[in-house]
Design a protein around this motif. Structure first.
Motif, PDB file in Angstrom:
ATOM      1  N   LEU A  21      -5.971 -34.549 -84.842  1.00 50.44           N
ATOM      2  CA  LEU A  21      -4.742 -33.847 -84.453  1.00 50.44           C
ATOM      3  C   LEU A  21      -4.184 -32.956 -85.554  1.00 50.44           C
ATOM      4  O   LEU A  21      -4.331 -33.257 -86.743  1.00 50.44           O
ATOM      5  CB  LEU A  21      -3.691 -34.859 -84.010  1.00 50.44           C
ATOM      6  N   ASP A  25       0.086 -30.265 -81.618  1.00 46.54           N
ATOM      7  CA  ASP A  25      -0.689 -30.941 -80.578  1.00 46.54           C
ATOM      8  C   ASP A  25       0.210 -31.837 -79.737  1.00 46.54           C
ATOM      9  O   ASP A  25       1.169 -32.435 -80.229  1.00 46.54           O
ATOM     10  CB  ASP A  25      -1.818 -31.777 -81.181  1.00 46.54           C
ATOM     11  N   VAL A 100       3.358 -33.691 -84.003  1.00 45.77           N
ATOM     12  CA  VAL A 100       2.539 -34.129 -82.884  1.00 45.77           C
ATOM     13  C   VAL A 100       3.463 -34.792 -81.878  1.00 45.77           C
ATOM     14  O   VAL A 100       4.322 -35.601 -82.252  1.00 45.77           O
ATOM     15  CB  VAL A 100       1.457 -35.121 -83.355  1.00 45.77           C
TER      16      VAL A 100
END
Length: 144
Positions: A21, A25, A100
């Protein structure tokens, strides 16, 4: 489909995914209660490098985890009533925060999940194990 034989394997799956990641993301998790979404989120947060204790944000709606290589914003749409409620807690700000995002019950408001999200379906199998598979062109995804 990847079979997950234990909670530890579910967390390990999340740790492995976390290594791939980058900022921006979005991980969209779907599946029934008890299918493994929160354990996967625990592994994702640990794999990012945070030592934070992860729990489902069902009642707080979003948890923020720092201390890793990226900030993690963990949402749970389960108790939310509308996309407007999600937007009202700063959804767009989190999208712009260079971290994230993990979204449990993402299928509930698929229309607000950005097109670049990665979708994962968790399933409780007949023998009690869990299965997870990445869904390309998910039936939950509405093009936006």
């Amino acid at each position: 489909m990847k079979i997950l034989y234990s909670v530890d394997e579910t967390c390990d799956w999340g740790r492995t995914l976390a290594a791939t990641l980058k900022a921006g993301d979005i991980i969209a998790l779907v599946g029934n209660l008890g299918a493994g979404k929160t354990h996967a989120a625990k592994g994702l947060v640990a794999g990012i490098g945070s030592i934070a204790g992860v729990s489902s944000p069902t009642f707080t709606l979003v948890h923020e985890y720092g201390g890793g290589r990226l900030p993690v914003f963990h949402f749970d749409f389960y108790r939310m009533e509308s996309p407007e409620e999600v937007l009202g807690i700063g959804w767009d700000d989190y999208l712009d925060a260079s971290g994230v995002m993990i979204v449990e019950w993402a299928d509930k408001f698929a229309e607000i999940i950005p097109a670049n999200a990665r979708w994962f379906q968790f399933t409780i199998l007949d023998d009690g194990t869990r299965g997870v598979e990445e869904i390309q062109n998910s039936k939950f995804k509405i093009q936006n």
